[in-house]
Design an enzyme around this catalytic site. Structure first.
Site, PDB file in Angstrom:
ATOM      1  N   HIS A 180     -13.077 -18.068  24.197  1.00 30.48           N
ATOM      2  CA  HIS A 180     -14.575 -17.734  24.249  1.00 30.48           C
ATOM      3  C   HIS A 180     -15.425 -18.333  25.603  1.00 30.48           C
ATOM      4  O   HIS A 180     -16.180 -19.310  25.419  1.00 30.48           O
ATOM      5  CB  HIS A 180     -15.188 -18.225  23.017  1.00 30.48           C
ATOM      6  N   GLU A 280     -14.760 -12.863  27.311  1.00 29.07           N
ATOM      7  CA  GLU A 280     -13.718 -13.529  26.457  1.00 29.07           C
ATOM      8  C   GLU A 280     -12.596 -12.789  26.503  1.00 29.07           C
ATOM      9  O   GLU A 280     -12.270 -11.529  26.117  1.00 29.07           O
ATOM     10  CB  GLU A 280     -14.290 -13.732  24.835  1.00 29.07           C
TER      11      GLU A 280
END
EC number: 5.1.3.15
Length: 306
Positions: A180, A280
């Site tokens: 992330h 991500e």
């Protein structure tokens, strides 16, 4: 001592490292790398990379000025590890939902304390490896048995992250995941993401319907999309370009909370949405993976300058 560029980093015992040291940040233990060519910080909790920068450069990652370093609390910024499921468990495919026993988003890896495996150093590179065994300790959250091994490789060229999942159970194991990555910008309105043009994406803000991307991605407010692409990406900001090259991934999540959601997020300044973008590397939505007994899958990303 001189060393060939082709020679692999040398593993040494703790306390004998040349460039790496233990440090307590807030209430969390971290490994800090002070190499003549670069710096980095990796936390044991979450196997969380919060800082990477070549010498005399700013952090290549965005880290919230309100980030808390407390046990059981995810760090806002850097590279949280979402594993063994990504996002809302209820929005994952049935094979993943049936194993997920917790309503919490993004799995338990980002708040679990990972096991230290190794530090390997050379004149040009430092590697840090951590592992997390998902066993009976996580039985209340997840019905599975797997090993996650993450390796960070730092050099003056950039940062490489490799996350390997091995199925330790006798039954097929379905999982989703993401690195992330929070990336900084001086102005989100003058930032664009290249490399996802002509790809399909799921817009989670529009009833999870499918759309087609045409040209670069520009951000003018909240965005939360899962792109069906693992192609190399370039984020262009007013001050430079960042390139992300993924492996083992055929999906990319692009996220920014926008002004309204930013006000509701924990450890996130109200105006910080203007200074960051999450790009991500993922195995998400239709790109989830299934491993048979003993099989492994590696997903990773190299973050460098374009």
């Amino acid at each position: 001592m001189s060393e060939s560029r082709n020679k692999p980093p040398v593993s040494v015992t703790p306390g004998q490292w040349s460039f790496t040291r233990w440090r307590t940040v807030g209430q969390l233990e971290a490994l800090e790398v002070y190499h003549p060519l670069f710096q980095a910080t990796v936390f044991l909790q979450g196997a969380h990379l919060s800082h990477f920068s070549p010498r005399d450069q700013n952090n290549w990652l965005w880290l919230s000025e309100l980030a808390k370093f407390q046990p059981g609390r995810a760090i806002r910024g850097g590279v949280p590890v979402c594993w063994p499921w990504f996002g809302d468990p209820a929005k994952n495919p049935p094979e993943i939902r049936k194993r997920t026993l917790s309503p919490c988003a993004h799995g338990f890896a980002r708040t679990a304390v990972w096991h230290f495996e190794d530090v390997r150093e050379s004149a040009h590179e430092v590697e840090i490896s951590l592992s997390l065994k998902a066993n009976e300790d996580f039985a209340e959250q997840w019905d599975g048995h797997a090993l996650a091994l993450i390796t960070f490789s730092f050099s003056v060229r950039g940062c490489q992250i490799a996350l390997t999942t091995t199925n330790l159970s006798r039954q097929p194991l379905a999982f989703s995941q993401a690195l992330h990555t929070y990336l900084p910008t001086t102005d989100i309105s003058r930032t664009r993401l290249l490399g996802l043009g002509n790809s399909q994406y799921v817009d989670t803000l529009k009833n999870w319907d499918y759309f087609s991307q045409e040209g670069p991605i520009y951000i003018d407010g909240e965005i939360d999309r899962i792109y069906e692409s693992g192609e190399p990406l370039t984020m262009v900001t007013p001050t430079g370009k960042c390139k992300l090259t993924a492996v083992g991934s055929d999906s990319t999540v692009v996220w920014n909370p926008g002004p309204e959601k930013a006000k509701r997020l924990s450890d996130f300044p109200d105006n910080a949405w203007q200074k960051m973008l999450c790009v991500e590397t993922a195995n998400a939505a239709a790109d989830y993976r299934v491993l048979n007994e003993g099989q492994s899958h590696t997903m990773g990303v190299f973050i460098g300058r374009a």
